[in-house]
Design an enzyme around this catalytic site. Structure first.
Site, PDB file in Angstrom:
ATOM      1  N   GLU A 187       0.819  -1.229   0.000  1.00  0.00           N
ATOM      2  CA  GLU A 187       0.000   0.000   0.000  1.00  0.00           C
ATOM      3  C   GLU A 187       0.845   1.268   0.000  1.00  0.00           C
ATOM      4  O   GLU A 187       0.637   2.170   0.823  1.00  0.00           O
ATOM      5  CB  GLU A 187      -0.973  -0.005   1.192  1.00  0.00           C
ATOM      6  CG  GLU A 187      -2.014  -1.105   1.094  1.00  0.00           C
ATOM      7  CD  GLU A 187      -3.147  -0.998   2.104  1.00  0.00           C
ATOM      8  OE1 GLU A 187      -3.052  -0.195   3.055  1.00  0.00           O
ATOM      9  OE2 GLU A 187      -4.144  -1.731   1.921  1.00  0.00           O
ATOM     10  N   GLU A 240      -5.601  -8.359  -0.425  1.00  0.00           N
ATOM     11  CA  GLU A 240      -6.299  -8.032   0.832  1.00  0.00           C
ATOM     12  C   GLU A 240      -7.755  -7.776   0.483  1.00  0.00           C
ATOM     13  O   GLU A 240      -8.048  -6.845  -0.292  1.00  0.00           O
ATOM     14  CB  GLU A 240      -5.710  -6.788   1.505  1.00  0.00           C
ATOM     15  CG  GLU A 240      -4.399  -7.024   2.193  1.00  0.00           C
ATOM     16  CD  GLU A 240      -3.940  -5.831   3.026  1.00  0.00           C
ATOM     17  OE1 GLU A 240      -4.777  -5.130   3.621  1.00  0.00           O
ATOM     18  OE2 GLU A 240      -2.716  -5.598   3.070  1.00  0.00           O
TER      19      GLU A 240
END
Ligand code: AHR
Length: 502
Positions: free
Chosen positions: A174, A293
């Site tokens: 991320e 995710e």
């Protein structure tokens, strides 16, 4: 329109092969995922390495083929060298992503051992926050080089003569998010990811690499982030990541159950962006997606805001999942299978205690949350060729999503045992939904079983004291007659209809 759904079911109406790694999961050094989750020396069920046997058994029940590790946000501040060698010499560190204390009693070698015991593989993430190509390539050398170099010999000296042979590696986590330790712009990340990918693949050419995509489709930089990152990395990586979490903060269940449509749109947009870069570069290579995710995550937000910082393994992100959460997880699994041609890996985030299908009590028991079951069904029965069912379904209107099909469904044909499995969610909270097949003559098949998850209370949960409150049951009635399948899907239900050859 009659309140009924029609599926065109045909073994040859294929979307693509389901990569078993679509049913991956995730363990981060976060909260009680590692300490008190998979690892608890002194627990009555712990083995000689301190791994909880009761947790291992529940993990094995999911048949998950790959588990991402060690983060997550955690990885962007992690020194992997802290977690190797004699345990008593390992440093305790301030962990900035989750404001905890990391004891490093579990590191890469222990996690590899745990994966072996759990019957799964590691998907390893490297730190591209505080660190870079040097530490990443050293970690590849430590894990995968047979021996005869400083790092590989250190692994051997630490008790692992054979290389770990970790194939899939994530280039950071991320990196588009301002919350990330050493967050980067797409240009900054694209350059470092490209150079890191090169040295990692030079160290071990068998690696498969995942570049960080956006941490959600709502990010202001989405999808320009993907286009820029891939501009730098296209020929050096194999996958781009996607992450998403949904919640029912508004307590509007019809809207909540429609959120998999957002996931579907997200996947389509990333595929389009990958193919745009492919065209721009006149490349022959196709890039695949790693949805590494995904889950429901919102129940624990308030408790987490009040958590005292700098504890060891505090109970963070401990969402207690409801029956309706399991329905959305089912819709999300169906969405992933529907994109099996491009989404080759996915990780239910996470696996134990932290937004997880498996929960534990420190020193006590372990149990399955509601979301355990749809994930288990998809992992066990969703292997083979994904089938496009060309669903014709009634719909309802939602202010955010417009027309929402009442039926979410996909099929998987497994040529190994000649079984066809249908996964289906009836989003209608009031009415059951009759379902009928069209297309292939199914006379040669029988209904092996129809598994259903239903509950009168959408907010019902499983707990240590009542672990079987929300569980799947077998339902009678689904049958094949005149070459057609007929079944009834109860209101608000997750369904698995398994067809086997007569
Ligand atoms: O899974 C929990 C967290 O969600 C991960 O650490 C991070 O990557 C994401 O924001």
């Amino acid at each position: 329109m009659e309140h009924k759904a029609i599926l065109t079911l045909h073994e040859e109406f294929a979307i693509g092969e389901v990569d078993p790694r679509l049913y991956g999961s995730f363990i981060e050094h976060l909260g009680r995922a590692v300490y008190g989750g998979i690892y608890e020396p002194g627990h009555p069920a712990a083995d000689e390495q301190g791994f909880r046997g009761d947790v291992l058994e529940l993990v094995r029940g999911l048949n998950t083929p790959i588990v991402r590790y060690p983060g997550g946000n955690f990885v962007s501040g992690y020194n992997w060298e802290d977690g190797i060698g004699p345990k008593e010499k390992r440093p305790r560190r301030l962990e900035l992503a989750w404001r905890s204390v990391e004891t490093n009693q579990v590191g890469v070698d222990e996690f590899v051992d745990w994966c072996r015991k759990a019957g799964t593989q590691v998907m390893m993430a490297v730190n591209l926050g505080t660190r870079g190509p040097e530490e990443a390539r050293n970690l590849v050398e430590y894990c995968n080089h047979p021996g005869g170099t400083a790092w590989s010999d250190l692994r051997r000296a630490n008790g692992h003569a054979d290389p770990h042979n970790i194939k899939v590696w994530c280039l950071g986590n991320e990196m588009d998010g301002p919350w990330q330790i050493c967050h980067k712009t797409a240009e900054e990340y694209g350059r470092v990811a490209c150079e890191t990918a090169k040295v990692m693949k030079w160290t071990d050419p068998n690696l498969e690499l995942v570049a960080c995509g956006s941490s959600g489709s709502g990010m202001p930089t989405f999808p320009a982030w993907e286009a820029t990152v891939l501009d730098h990395t296209y020929e050096h990586v194999d996958y781009i990541s996607l992450h998403t979490y949904y919640g029912n903060q508004k307590n509007d269940t019809p809207n909540f159950l429609a959120k998999s449509l957002d996931m579907d749109h997200f996947i389509r947009s990333v595929v389009a962006t990958c193919d745009y870069v492919k065209a721009k570069k006149r490349s022959k290579k196709t890039l695949y997606l790693s949805f590494d995710e995904w889950n429901v995550w919102f129940h624990s937000h308030e408790a987490d805001r009040k958590m005292e910082p700098w504890q060891v393994a505090p109970p963070l992100l401990e969402d207690v999942y409801t029956f309706e959460d399991a329905l959305l997880v089912g819709c999300m699994l169906i969405t992933l299978i529907k994109h099996a041609d491009r989404v080759k890996m996915a990780c239910l985030a996470q696996l134990v205690n932290v937004i997880a299908p498996i929960m534990t009590v420190n020193g006590g028991g372990a149990w399955r949350q509601t979301i355990y079951y749809p994930f288990q069904h998809a992992s066990l029965f969703g292997r083979g060729t994904a089938l496009n069912l060309n669903v014709r379904s009634p719909h309802y209107i939602d202010a955010e999503f417009g027309e929402v099909p009442t039926l979410e469904a996909v099929g998987v044909f497994n040529p190994q045992n000649d079984e066809i499995t249908l996964f289906a969610v009836n989003r209608d909270l009031e009415k059951s939904l009759p379902l009928e097949s069209a297309g292939q003559d199914l006379s040669g098949y029988r209904v092996k079983e129809h598994l259903v998850m239903v509950h009168p209370d959408l907010k019902a949960v499983n707990t240590l004291e009542n672990p079987n409150n929300v569980v799947p049951t077998r339902r009678e009635g689904a049958h094949i007659a005149g070459g057609k399948l007929s079944a009834e899907l109860p209101a608000a239900s997750w369904n698995v209809i398994r067809l086997a050859k007569i």
